[in-house]
Scaffold this active site. Sequence first.
Site, PDB file in Angstrom:
ATOM      1  N   SER A 254       0.853  -1.187   0.000  1.00  0.00           N
ATOM      2  CA  SER A 254       0.000   0.000   0.000  1.00  0.00           C
ATOM      3  C   SER A 254       0.887   1.235   0.000  1.00  0.00           C
ATOM      4  O   SER A 254       2.118   1.141   0.011  1.00  0.00           O
ATOM      5  CB  SER A 254      -0.896   0.007   1.239  1.00  0.00           C
ATOM      6  OG  SER A 254      -0.119   0.331   2.370  1.00  0.00           O
ATOM      7  N   LYS A 255       0.242   2.391   0.015  1.00  0.00           N
ATOM      8  CA  LYS A 255       0.953   3.677  -0.022  1.00  0.00           C
ATOM      9  C   LYS A 255       2.035   3.765   1.050  1.00  0.00           C
ATOM     10  O   LYS A 255       3.067   4.384   0.843  1.00  0.00           O
ATOM     11  CB  LYS A 255      -0.052   4.805   0.222  1.00  0.00           C
ATOM     12  CG  LYS A 255      -0.887   5.114  -0.989  1.00  0.00           C
ATOM     13  CD  LYS A 255      -1.011   6.612  -1.141  1.00  0.00           C
ATOM     14  CE  LYS A 255      -0.882   7.134  -2.502  1.00  0.00           C
ATOM     15  NZ  LYS A 255       0.308   7.042  -3.222  1.00  0.00           N
ATOM     16  N   ARG A 256       1.769   3.138   2.200  1.00  0.00           N
ATOM     17  CA  ARG A 256       2.726   3.187   3.303  1.00  0.00           C
ATOM     18  C   ARG A 256       4.118   2.715   2.881  1.00  0.00           C
ATOM     19  O   ARG A 256       5.117   3.097   3.468  1.00  0.00           O
ATOM     20  CB  ARG A 256       2.266   2.242   4.428  1.00  0.00           C
ATOM     21  CG  ARG A 256       1.237   2.807   5.344  1.00  0.00           C
ATOM     22  CD  ARG A 256       0.931   1.837   6.458  1.00  0.00           C
ATOM     23  NE  ARG A 256       0.493   0.531   5.987  1.00  0.00           N
ATOM     24  CZ  ARG A 256       1.117  -0.597   6.248  1.00  0.00           C
ATOM     25  NH1 ARG A 256       2.228  -0.615   6.950  1.00  0.00           N
ATOM     26  NH2 ARG A 256       0.639  -1.742   5.792  1.00  0.00           N
ATOM     27  N   GLY A 258       5.653   3.308   0.222  1.00  0.00           N
ATOM     28  CA  GLY A 258       6.231   4.166  -0.814  1.00  0.00           C
ATOM     29  C   GLY A 258       5.195   4.355  -1.895  1.00  0.00           C
ATOM     30  O   GLY A 258       4.064   3.896  -1.773  1.00  0.00           O
ATOM     31  N   GLU A 264       3.177   8.143 -10.117  1.00  0.00           N
ATOM     32  CA  GLU A 264       4.123   8.716  -9.149  1.00  0.00           C
ATOM     33  C   GLU A 264       5.557   8.352  -9.516  1.00  0.00           C
ATOM     34  O   GLU A 264       6.466   9.169  -9.404  1.00  0.00           O
ATOM     35  CB  GLU A 264       3.829   8.207  -7.741  1.00  0.00           C
ATOM     36  CG  GLU A 264       2.627   8.876  -7.116  1.00  0.00           C
ATOM     37  CD  GLU A 264       2.329   8.309  -5.744  1.00  0.00           C
ATOM     38  OE1 GLU A 264       3.172   8.452  -4.842  1.00  0.00           O
ATOM     39  OE2 GLU A 264       1.249   7.705  -5.591  1.00  0.00           O
TER      40      GLU A 264
END
Length: 491
Positions: A254-256, A258, A264
Amino acid sequence: MAENVRVRYAPSPTGEPHIGNVRTALFNWLFARHHGGKFIVRVEDTDQERLVPGAVDAMLDSLEWLNIQWDEGPRVGGPYAPYVQSERLIIYQDLAGKLVLQGRAYRCYCSREKLEQMRRERREQGFATGHACQCREMTEQQRVDAEAATGPPVVRFGMPTEGVTRVHDLIRGDVEWQNDLQEDFIILKSDGFPTYHLAVVADDHFMEISHIMRAEEWLPSTPRHLQLFDALGFEPPQFAHLPMILGPDRSKLSKRHGATAVSEYRNKGFLPDALINFMVLLGWSLDDKTEVMALDMIKDNFTLDRVTKSAAIFDQEKLEWMSGVYIREMSPKELAGNMLPFLERDLPKELVPVDRDYLDSIAPLIQERIKLMETAADSTLYFFEEQPEYDPSTLIQKGMEPQGTLDALKSALASLNSAPTFDHESLEASLRATGLEIGVSPRQFFGALRTAVTGRTATPPLFETMEVLGRERVLRRMEWAVERLAGANLI
Ligand code: GLU
């Protein structure tokens, strides 16, 4: 291997494409290329409530950016068009109608809440929850009455009530499910849209897909699909479920962990080839040790027996390392070409556009140091600025006095002023001689010079940097350093 390999990437346009989606696309594409088959992109947009505007374009743009070319699909067309499910409704409606006529599917009038309640009751009574409602067994008259009371029904597929459904997954091996534990599931919603399950089966059949290669999270849907293939009299493709991708802490990526959205990575300036090389290792390996591989080598060797069953671990640091490796493999000109759009985006406006020849000469100096194009502007700013800003006290090196530093800078300036040529070799020779003459150690002398000409303490090799900056800039900056130090109230 089947004669005609036809594989597909079938994204639902419900958000930004992320690494997991694109890894699926990549594996399908490589598999197709390895076997000389076709790679198809199909948009699965039947869940109209979850559609995100722009998501289809974002997905296709990501693939284009990564150079993953599709042979059939949106933007390119193909013999099985349209490749967007919302444009194929009639096909699914027709199949649902056939399944109802055959008695394999039935119209169901129960609301979600009612069904949930019935399932709960069945669970409490110790029954399997699969066939909770009575709609499967209604008479025609009961249907007419129910329709009048509740409005248009959904069409639900009736799973077999006994036996097992088996698949030989090309990655996971034999998997089987007990049919009476499977729930009857909706194939056509009351608005006439199919659910994913019906649409995916119909399209994989009509588009003559040979292998369904998709994320492991779809494995539990496979018995439904196999039963649908069977009920429709279609030969199912082969299945291969790709391993999950986890973060280094082994939780779902997940975003956590990176950035995970492909856009992105693009904005940060990862190179597409580096990202491809990195992603291919998320579940596949050449030989358990080779990490950096040319694309042709990957294509030549991409077979499913090298895909792992166990989850792949996403390691952002490894991706950055990989990016650096690809940057160092470029020619300086290519690097400059890659940096250019990032510099024009990130440098202060007054420094743009940058001079391409000047940039070509800077590129080799920073090639060893840069990992992401995102950092290009910061790593090269002092080449472009009129005059780098810094605190004059940083000119004074350890073990030196302000006056001694000023004298050393003046001597360097005199030596530079009279330098016949401005190439790094002669600059080094004459400045080393000056340092010896005035009795200042190279570390101190060149440290002060580095700050004077770049404003920084860490840069590429000093003399090469001076050569690229050129006589005019270097002299101007040296004069400025002398003035600043003299006026700094330190002496
Ligand atoms: N539309 C599904 C998704 O968005 C694809 C499932 C499949 O490949 O069967 O992931």
